[in-house]
Design an enzyme around this catalytic site. Sequence first.
Site: not given
Ligand code: TYM
Length: 335
Positions: A113, A196, A199
């Site tokens: 990022k 992957k 969004k």
């Molecule tokens: P984020 O917002 O990018 O994504 C949310 C969740 O969706 C999953 N995900 C996917 N799973 C499978 N295939 C994909 N292509 C895909 N894209 C996204 C992510 O693995 C995630 O589970 N850092 C985290 C948010 C966060 C968080 C936390 C998660 C902040 N604090 C505490 C767990 C516990 C994030 O950016 O997810």
Amino acid sequence: TPRVFSGIQPSGGLTLGNYLGAMKRFVDMQNEGSHETVYCMVDMHAITVWQDPDKLRRATRELCAGFIAAGIDPNKSILFNQSQVAEHAQLAWIFNCVARMGWMQRMTQWKDKAGKNQQNASLGLLAYPALMAADILVYHATHVPVGDDQKQHLELTRDVAIKFNHDYGVDFFPITEPVIEGAATRVMSLRDGSKKMSKSDPSDASRINMTDDADTIAKKIRKAKTDPDALPSEEKGLEDRPEARNLVNIYAALAEQSVDAVLREMGGKQFSEFKPILSDLAVEKLAPISTEMARLMQDPAEIDRILGHGAQQAREIAAPILKKTYDIVGMISST
Ligand code: TYM
């Protein structure tokens, strides 16, 4: 009872990757009933890269609508946005002082990022994983369902807990277990099986958005990249066929079947035959969710009320854990 915590960023819309890799699993864990489930819209993580304020507000409400439409029941799970529970930021500061710069600089998400110009990335983007550790540990959560891309962040969460416990000679923070399970822990781009689904991909055709209508879903699946061979009847036939594997994984997750079971049924079919079957299933499963999201979005005041109520419940758990942490660290807190 063991406690589950997970979060999703309200930056842009929800994709099929978020739904299958995370949200659908959240619903399963809620309905199993053997855990207390806490789910969070992590708006403070979202602003590690600049967000338009009106868009952030809207995305947070839309994400909340998505959670509910997908099956999260605010009476069974705690559902709230991160910034309303100040304990996340408060514990994150302590963790900023426990975690090491080197840990942060090694994170692949930081490297991706921040890109080439790290000097110009926000300090928050570098500290992102410490806030994430605080999200989880401020509830003493033991299980964290996520997609595969969050694995490294969860390892860092364990490292923070271990170092805090060690530095202060306590056994206070639990060592959390990542829960990375199911056929769709890594949903890939529909245009490139090595990337992957995300969004932030500039090509909208690379992903299915939870707000896409039936025609759009069907068109994107029809145009999804594939190879010329028929589907194999066993999983090992998917080796070196990332696009085929991805569509089979998506089907398996939507149908709630194992990949083996899907291939036993679909093996031998050409993509020209399999794609319409997949797209019918996707529309059948996703259309009710997007319809319900749109309905819920008509009443933003009700969404805000749900988030406020969830935040209050979250604070009841987080406040005593933060207070105990302050005590351990040597900070005076009266009352
Ligand atoms: P984020 O917002 O990018 O994504 C949310 C969740 O969706 C999953 N995900 C996917 N799973 C499978 N295939 C994909 N292509 C895909 N894209 C996204 C992510 O693995 C995630 O589970 N850092 C985290 C948010 C966060 C968080 C936390 C998660 C902040 N604090 C505490 C767990 C516990 C994030 O950016 O997810």
